[in-house]
Scaffold this motif. Sequence first.
Motif, PDB file in Angstrom:
ATOM      1  N   UNK A 165      14.548   5.845   6.916  1.00  0.00           N
ATOM      2  CA  UNK A 165      15.463   5.382   5.874  1.00  0.00           C
ATOM      3  C   UNK A 165      15.007   5.782   4.488  1.00  0.00           C
ATOM      4  N   UNK A 166      15.994   5.829   3.585  1.00  0.00           N
ATOM      5  CA  UNK A 166      15.757   6.018   2.163  1.00  0.00           C
ATOM      6  C   UNK A 166      15.821   4.638   1.502  1.00  0.00           C
ATOM      7  N   UNK A 167      15.133   4.503   0.371  1.00  0.00           N
ATOM      8  CA  UNK A 167      15.181   3.261  -0.394  1.00  0.00           C
ATOM      9  C   UNK A 167      15.580   3.581  -1.829  1.00  0.00           C
ATOM     10  N   UNK A 168      16.393   2.707  -2.380  1.00  0.00           N
ATOM     11  CA  UNK A 168      16.842   2.833  -3.758  1.00  0.00           C
ATOM     12  C   UNK A 168      16.534   1.514  -4.440  1.00  0.00           C
ATOM     13  N   UNK A 169      15.695   1.532  -5.469  1.00  0.00           N
ATOM     14  CA  UNK A 169      15.293   0.308  -6.163  1.00  0.00           C
ATOM     15  C   UNK A 169      16.002   0.245  -7.508  1.00  0.00           C
ATOM     16  N   UNK A 170      16.909  -0.722  -7.636  1.00  0.00           N
ATOM     17  CA  UNK A 170      17.619  -0.934  -8.893  1.00  0.00           C
ATOM     18  C   UNK A 170      16.909  -2.047  -9.649  1.00  0.00           C
ATOM     19  N   UNK A 171      16.411  -1.734 -10.840  1.00  0.00           N
ATOM     20  CA  UNK A 171      15.631  -2.697 -11.616  1.00  0.00           C
ATOM     21  C   UNK A 171      16.577  -3.663 -12.327  1.00  0.00           C
ATOM     22  N   UNK A 172      16.460  -4.938 -11.982  1.00  0.00           N
ATOM     23  CA  UNK A 172      17.260  -5.977 -12.616  1.00  0.00           C
ATOM     24  C   UNK A 172      16.598  -6.494 -13.879  1.00  0.00           C
ATOM     25  N   UNK A 173      15.280  -6.682 -13.794  1.00  0.00           N
ATOM     26  CA  UNK A 173      14.546  -7.168 -14.968  1.00  0.00           C
ATOM     27  C   UNK A 173      13.091  -6.742 -14.856  1.00  0.00           C
ATOM     28  N   UNK A 174      12.457  -6.615 -16.013  1.00  0.00           N
ATOM     29  CA  UNK A 174      11.056  -6.240 -16.049  1.00  0.00           C
ATOM     30  C   UNK A 174      10.865  -4.733 -16.077  1.00  0.00           C
ATOM     31  N   UNK A 175       9.634  -4.334 -15.845  1.00  0.00           N
ATOM     32  CA  UNK A 175       9.242  -2.923 -15.849  1.00  0.00           C
ATOM     33  C   UNK A 175       8.553  -2.639 -14.522  1.00  0.00           C
ATOM     34  N   UNK A 176       9.071  -1.655 -13.794  1.00  0.00           N
ATOM     35  CA  UNK A 176       8.568  -1.346 -12.467  1.00  0.00           C
ATOM     36  C   UNK A 176       7.987   0.058 -12.456  1.00  0.00           C
ATOM     37  N   UNK A 177       6.775   0.178 -11.949  1.00  0.00           N
ATOM     38  CA  UNK A 177       6.153   1.482 -11.757  1.00  0.00           C
ATOM     39  C   UNK A 177       6.280   1.885 -10.302  1.00  0.00           C
ATOM     40  N   UNK A 178       6.320   3.193 -10.081  1.00  0.00           N
ATOM     41  CA  UNK A 178       6.379   3.695  -8.703  1.00  0.00           C
ATOM     42  C   UNK A 178       5.602   5.001  -8.626  1.00  0.00           C
ATOM     43  N   UNK A 179       4.858   5.142  -7.561  1.00  0.00           N
ATOM     44  CA  UNK A 179       4.179   6.384  -7.245  1.00  0.00           C
ATOM     45  C   UNK A 179       5.001   7.046  -6.145  1.00  0.00           C
ATOM     46  N   UNK A 180       5.592   8.193  -6.463  1.00  0.00           N
ATOM     47  CA  UNK A 180       6.466   8.927  -5.544  1.00  0.00           C
ATOM     48  C   UNK A 180       5.800  10.263  -5.277  1.00  0.00           C
ATOM     49  N   UNK A 181       5.145  10.373  -4.129  1.00  0.00           N
ATOM     50  CA  UNK A 181       4.340  11.567  -3.884  1.00  0.00           C
ATOM     51  C   UNK A 181       3.186  11.562  -4.871  1.00  0.00           C
ATOM     52  N   UNK A 182       3.122  12.578  -5.734  1.00  0.00           N
ATOM     53  CA  UNK A 182       2.076  12.652  -6.766  1.00  0.00           C
ATOM     54  C   UNK A 182       2.582  12.259  -8.147  1.00  0.00           C
ATOM     55  N   UNK A 183       3.844  11.857  -8.250  1.00  0.00           N
ATOM     56  CA  UNK A 183       4.443  11.560  -9.552  1.00  0.00           C
ATOM     57  C   UNK A 183       4.562  10.060  -9.775  1.00  0.00           C
ATOM     58  N   UNK A 226      13.521   6.500  -3.546  1.00  0.00           N
ATOM     59  CA  UNK A 226      12.345   6.750  -2.715  1.00  0.00           C
ATOM     60  C   UNK A 226      12.836   7.324  -1.377  1.00  0.00           C
ATOM     61  N   UNK A 227      12.863   8.656  -1.260  1.00  0.00           N
ATOM     62  CA  UNK A 227      13.418   9.264  -0.048  1.00  0.00           C
ATOM     63  C   UNK A 227      12.497   9.119   1.159  1.00  0.00           C
ATOM     64  N   UNK A 228      13.117   9.084   2.331  1.00  0.00           N
ATOM     65  CA  UNK A 228      12.344   9.012   3.572  1.00  0.00           C
ATOM     66  C   UNK A 228      11.402  10.208   3.650  1.00  0.00           C
ATOM     67  N   UNK A 229      10.275   9.998   4.284  1.00  0.00           N
ATOM     68  CA  UNK A 229       9.301  11.062   4.456  1.00  0.00           C
ATOM     69  C   UNK A 229       8.348  11.241   3.290  1.00  0.00           C
ATOM     70  N   UNK A 230       8.586  10.549   2.168  1.00  0.00           N
ATOM     71  CA  UNK A 230       7.727  10.697   0.985  1.00  0.00           C
ATOM     72  C   UNK A 230       6.787   9.496   0.870  1.00  0.00           C
ATOM     73  N   UNK A 231       5.493   9.771   0.689  1.00  0.00           N
ATOM     74  CA  UNK A 231       4.545   8.687   0.431  1.00  0.00           C
ATOM     75  C   UNK A 231       4.912   8.044  -0.892  1.00  0.00           C
ATOM     76  N   UNK A 289       0.854  -1.194   0.000  1.00  0.00           N
ATOM     77  CA  UNK A 289       0.000   0.000   0.000  1.00  0.00           C
ATOM     78  C   UNK A 289       0.890   1.244   0.000  1.00  0.00           C
ATOM     79  N   UNK A 290       0.298   2.399  -0.244  1.00  0.00           N
ATOM     80  CA  UNK A 290       1.054   3.634  -0.055  1.00  0.00           C
ATOM     81  C   UNK A 290       1.615   3.649   1.359  1.00  0.00           C
ATOM     82  N   UNK A 291       2.860   4.067   1.475  1.00  0.00           N
ATOM     83  CA  UNK A 291       3.507   4.107   2.784  1.00  0.00           C
ATOM     84  C   UNK A 291       4.643   5.116   2.759  1.00  0.00           C
TER      85      UNK A 291
END
Length: 171
Positions: A60-78, A90-95, A53-55
């Motif tokens: 902590x900050x998270x960094x997602x490195x895509x190895x395979x496939x196509x990944x979507x992300x909702x970062x705030x409103x973007x 995905x920086x800390x404090x951001x939905x 879910x949105x969270x």
Amino acid sequence: MTESTTTRVLGPKDGKAGRLGSIGVRFMIDGGETNGGFSLVEHPMPPQALAAPLHRHSREDEYSYVLEGRVGALLGDEVVYGESGDLIFKPRGQWHTFWNAGTEPARILEFISPAGFESYFEELVDLLERGGVPDPDALAALAARYGLEVDLDSIPRLTQEYGLHFGKPPE
């Protein structure tokens, strides 16, 4: 936590693995091995799976490195999309949330800095492996211990808007 002072090679099948509802998790490096600097997990994702879910994280900050496939992300409103070789920050404090935006499996390496949140994943795997629907109070208490806010009400909107499933993949 594991403490390690020697070099090692972690093969593609090494590391404890588990399920986090819609996606998998493989524990690769924990904070005990990096003096708390970072941790690393792999998330295999079936087609069109909503990871969470949105969270938002307070620690902590998270960094997602895509190895395979196509990944979507909702970062705030973007909404952003990453493919093999892309890094999603995905920086800390951001939905935020993320999902497999394709019809083929996807995999990401998730760098978490500083370390510690990998223990949330370990506890969640254990809670979900007990079977049945997890107690909402236990889930809320777990999230609170790790400084995590979760918007469970976002799941229906996200699954509808992006054509996803959450939880066990459809048969």
